[in-house]
Design a protein around this motif. Sequence first.
Motif, mmCIF file in Angstrom:
data_model
loop_
_atom_site.group_PDB
_atom_site.id
_atom_site.type_symbol
_atom_site.label_atom_id
_atom_site.label_comp_id
_atom_site.label_asym_id
_atom_site.label_seq_id
_atom_site.Cartn_x
_atom_site.Cartn_y
_atom_site.Cartn_z
ATOM 1 N N MET A 17 0.746 -1.220 -0.025
ATOM 2 C CA MET A 17 -0.136 0.236 0.009
ATOM 3 C C MET A 17 0.855 1.300 0.111
ATOM 4 O O MET A 17 0.473 2.526 -0.809
ATOM 5 N N ILE A 18 1.912 1.313 0.694
ATOM 6 C CA ILE A 18 2.917 2.442 0.747
ATOM 7 C C ILE A 18 3.536 2.560 -0.473
ATOM 8 O O ILE A 18 3.600 3.528 -0.941
ATOM 9 N N LEU A 19 4.066 1.572 -1.196
ATOM 10 C CA LEU A 19 4.819 1.650 -2.388
ATOM 11 C C LEU A 19 3.788 2.321 -3.361
ATOM 12 O O LEU A 19 4.150 3.033 -4.310
ATOM 13 N N ALA A 20 2.430 1.878 -3.160
ATOM 14 C CA ALA A 20 1.380 2.150 -4.149
ATOM 15 C C ALA A 20 1.356 3.714 -4.273
ATOM 16 O O ALA A 20 1.272 4.256 -5.032
ATOM 17 N N ARG A 21 1.080 4.215 -3.131
ATOM 18 C CA ARG A 21 1.119 5.724 -3.053
ATOM 19 C C ARG A 21 2.168 6.392 -3.074
ATOM 20 O O ARG A 21 2.254 7.517 -3.841
ATOM 21 N N LEU A 22 3.411 5.582 -2.988
ATOM 22 C CA LEU A 22 4.483 6.602 -3.228
ATOM 23 C C LEU A 22 4.870 6.561 -5.008
ATOM 24 O O LEU A 22 5.216 7.677 -5.417
ATOM 25 N N GLU A 23 4.464 5.436 -5.612
ATOM 26 C CA GLU A 23 4.694 5.381 -7.059
ATOM 27 C C GLU A 23 3.901 6.218 -7.568
ATOM 28 O O GLU A 23 4.144 6.949 -8.735
ATOM 29 N N ASP A 24 2.678 6.714 -7.345
ATOM 30 C CA ASP A 24 1.568 7.350 -8.009
ATOM 31 C C ASP A 24 1.620 8.880 -7.358
ATOM 32 O O ASP A 24 0.777 9.855 -7.727
ATOM 33 N N GLY A 25 2.847 9.068 -6.631
ATOM 34 C CA GLY A 25 2.857 10.528 -6.250
ATOM 35 C C GLY A 25 2.166 11.172 -5.043
ATOM 36 O O GLY A 25 2.328 12.303 -4.717
ATOM 37 N N ARG A 26 1.489 10.073 -4.185
ATOM 38 C CA ARG A 26 0.827 10.529 -3.214
ATOM 39 C C ARG A 26 1.458 10.398 -1.920
ATOM 40 O O ARG A 26 0.946 10.477 -0.749
ATOM 41 N N GLY A 27 2.681 9.802 -1.868
ATOM 42 C CA GLY A 27 3.571 9.397 -0.708
ATOM 43 C C GLY A 27 4.107 10.866 -0.169
ATOM 44 O O GLY A 27 4.219 11.849 -0.597
ATOM 45 N N SER A 28 4.692 10.532 1.104
ATOM 46 C CA SER A 28 5.472 11.832 1.537
ATOM 47 C C SER A 28 6.916 11.194 2.019
ATOM 48 O O SER A 28 7.289 9.723 1.907
ATOM 49 N N GLU A 29 7.820 12.044 2.425
ATOM 50 C CA GLU A 29 9.199 11.521 2.900
ATOM 51 C C GLU A 29 9.113 10.404 3.997
ATOM 52 O O GLU A 29 9.801 9.632 4.084
ATOM 53 N N ASN A 61 19.310 1.574 -1.285
ATOM 54 C CA ASN A 61 20.066 1.846 -2.588
ATOM 55 C C ASN A 61 19.384 3.168 -3.617
ATOM 56 O O ASN A 61 20.264 3.383 -4.560
ATOM 57 N N PHE A 62 18.249 3.406 -3.485
ATOM 58 C CA PHE A 62 17.646 3.933 -4.780
ATOM 59 C C PHE A 62 16.650 5.062 -4.096
ATOM 60 O O PHE A 62 15.621 5.528 -4.644
ATOM 61 N N ARG A 63 17.138 5.579 -2.918
ATOM 62 C CA ARG A 63 16.268 6.479 -2.077
ATOM 63 C C ARG A 63 15.975 7.760 -3.146
ATOM 64 O O ARG A 63 14.965 8.597 -2.743
ATOM 65 N N PRO A 64 16.964 8.538 -3.751
ATOM 66 C CA PRO A 64 16.699 9.544 -4.794
ATOM 67 C C PRO A 64 15.620 9.472 -5.735
ATOM 68 O O PRO A 64 14.915 10.414 -5.636
ATOM 69 N N GLU A 65 15.535 8.274 -6.085
ATOM 70 C CA GLU A 65 14.463 7.933 -7.148
ATOM 71 C C GLU A 65 13.005 7.929 -6.443
ATOM 72 O O GLU A 65 12.054 8.497 -6.883
ATOM 73 N N VAL A 66 13.011 7.257 -5.382
ATOM 74 C CA VAL A 66 11.765 7.398 -4.493
ATOM 75 C C VAL A 66 11.363 9.040 -4.077
ATOM 76 O O VAL A 66 10.211 9.195 -4.018
ATOM 77 N N MET A 67 12.479 9.675 -3.794
ATOM 78 C CA MET A 67 12.139 10.939 -3.232
ATOM 79 C C MET A 67 11.547 11.862 -4.712
ATOM 80 O O MET A 67 10.896 12.813 -4.311
ATOM 81 N N GLN A 68 12.364 11.575 -5.561
ATOM 82 C CA GLN A 68 11.727 12.254 -6.735
ATOM 83 C C GLN A 68 10.321 12.115 -6.933
ATOM 84 O O GLN A 68 9.464 13.132 -7.175
ATOM 85 N N HIS A 69 9.835 10.924 -6.786
ATOM 86 C CA HIS A 69 8.163 10.820 -6.480
ATOM 87 C C HIS A 69 7.531 11.537 -5.808
ATOM 88 O O HIS A 69 6.373 12.204 -5.958
ATOM 89 N N VAL A 70 8.131 11.621 -4.792
ATOM 90 C CA VAL A 70 7.395 12.324 -3.640
ATOM 91 C C VAL A 70 7.456 14.035 -4.025
ATOM 92 O O VAL A 70 6.486 14.809 -3.917
ATOM 93 N N GLU A 71 8.614 14.554 -4.344
ATOM 94 C CA GLU A 71 8.770 15.665 -4.825
ATOM 95 C C GLU A 71 8.162 16.188 -6.028
ATOM 96 O O GLU A 71 7.397 17.511 -6.117
#
Lengths: 432, 164
Positions: free
Chosen positions: A357-369, A404-414
Amino acid sequence: MAFEPILLRNAGNPAVHEVSGYRKAGGYEALSKALAMEPEEIIDAVKASGLRGRGGAGFPAGLKWSFIPKGSEKAKYLVCNADESEPGTFKDRILIETDPHQLIEGCAICCYAVGASTCYVYIRGEYVAPALTLERAIADAYEHGLLGEDVLGSGFALDMRVHRGAGAYICGEETGMLESLEGRRGQPRIKPPFPAIVGAFAAPTVINNVETLCNVPHIIGRGAEWFKSLGTDERNTGPKVYCISGHVERPGVYEYPIGVTLDDLIAAAGGMYRGRALKAYIPGGASAAILSDEQSGLPMDFDSLAQAGSMLGSAAVVVMDETTCLVRATLRLAKFFAHESCGQCTPCREGTNWSEMILARLEDGRGSESDIDLLQRITTNMSGTALCALADACVGPVRSLVTNFRPEVMQHVEQGCCPLPRQSIFEPGAVS
Amino acid sequence: MSESARHGDGLPREAKRAIDELRPHYPTTEALLLPALHIAQRHWGGWLPDEAISAVARELDLAESKVYGVVTFYDLFHQHPVGRHRIRVCTNLSCTLRGGEEILHAVRRHLKVDENEVTADGRCSFVHFECLGACEQAPMMMIGDRYHGDLTPRRAVEILEGLD
Ligand SMILES: Cc1cc2nc3c(=O)[nH]c(=O)nc-3n(C[C@H](O)[C@H](O)[C@H](O)COP(=O)(O)O)c2cc1C
Ligand code: SF4
Ligand code: FES
């Protein structure tokens, strides 16, 4: 890289599906040789070869066999693990399809060595054609006296059956498999006791992967020293069938001495798909931590990959190019684990679902840091707290994404969306 | 569904025979449950109505609740009618990387039903599925027991059109 295949040497020779053809190619000589040896000598040879389990955990096969109590008259079993449900893995299917007698021979030698008189090959339910291929080969082996009451006139009796699963990843876990074989829901058992003492039908049981057992005739035939001459070092020996899929030109199985690099494999598989650049890869199936392109020169063996924080697992190498969203890829894997968790343990049942669930919201840009930190905490709570390794399997890719790939996840958030364009892989004309 | 092959409310005779052949190879009757359910499902047209579950329970002398528990655990046992052709489209990672989701959409668009529904003519039903162990052929799908690989959306539709 030139390498004379060993486990796949009979690919392209369909005559080996029959005992006569397999014998012409040198088959069943190792079984004859083994039957003239003391069971203990066989176990020692397998130990000396350094053969480690090819199903995922890399446990030394000879050592596992040596745990089976000796001298007791009680029934013993070999259960061959052909469940092959780890996403990205297809080598066992191909081993069975190309050379079924190689597996039968390996199973027979193992049974003789540990004193088992029944072998079940537990094959995933979707593998209908491979199961038939194997059943036909088994019937042929019975006709030629290679199975049955008196194997090759040695007095050793062996019954071998193909047992079909019914679509549940967890039945690949060895005790889940035993539960399933016994006619129950495939929910893993608490260990100890280990299957070597209390296994199938409460009897001592060896459980080995298809590829592990396929190696056995070659160890007996050519000797432990020869086997050890292949591979990275004395802890990582023998040939290995790598499954390579995803963004390469020619996905498929490629056999090499254990310890080739991803770069070697990509070259063997015709290079990157459409010439694109490598971004990341999974070296050992869905349960393995995702590695980056910078790690493509690592030897793909048990210890080198473990040192890099990932694992060889089932050697299911999934290659992802620059167009791949790693959050989406990880989400897909988390979804798989959430679906396949058997639900017995709270950290696994809840943790896999929350990861999804958390990955799903991060992936479509609804997630937070803070979601990224939450994922980290969840994976920590899932590690080593559940009954079987499925919980940790989910942790593998999820934790590697956030570390290993935090910057890419952060890009989704930002950016509030996936930063990568979602393009179709198909030419426009291919879509109807 | 082969109505004629059924006898009373028990298992069809052939199914019974197939199960009996397996008995000597297992130390317990319970171990026959998965094979028996596969056999029953084949006889009941690809799914397990309540009567099939009761028949298997009686045949193996197991509690019905136990058999239900097993049926619901496994993805290949179905408690609802399925199409004559059961389509499983793989959407796990290796297939997704090669366009598996587009194959799924093409199948949905073509059949005009949703997952787990059966087309009006009873011909097809489809589901998305986890890795089917054929990632070298990605994107791929299974129809019945057969694998179809290296698909494009167009190729997938052509295969569906070619079904009887
Ligand atoms: C969730 C889970 C799934 C597994 N799936 C498989 C599988 O599909 N095939 C397999 O050989 N081993 C699988 N394993 C590993 C088995 O539990 C076991 O370690 C293996 O069959 C032992 O054989 P080996 O020592 O020859 O590798 C799985 C383990 C876990 C925790
Ligand atoms: S860890 Fe997960 S899959 Fe394994 S026994 Fe517990 S709930 Fe089941
Ligand atoms: S991911 Fe589709 S067959 Fe493996």
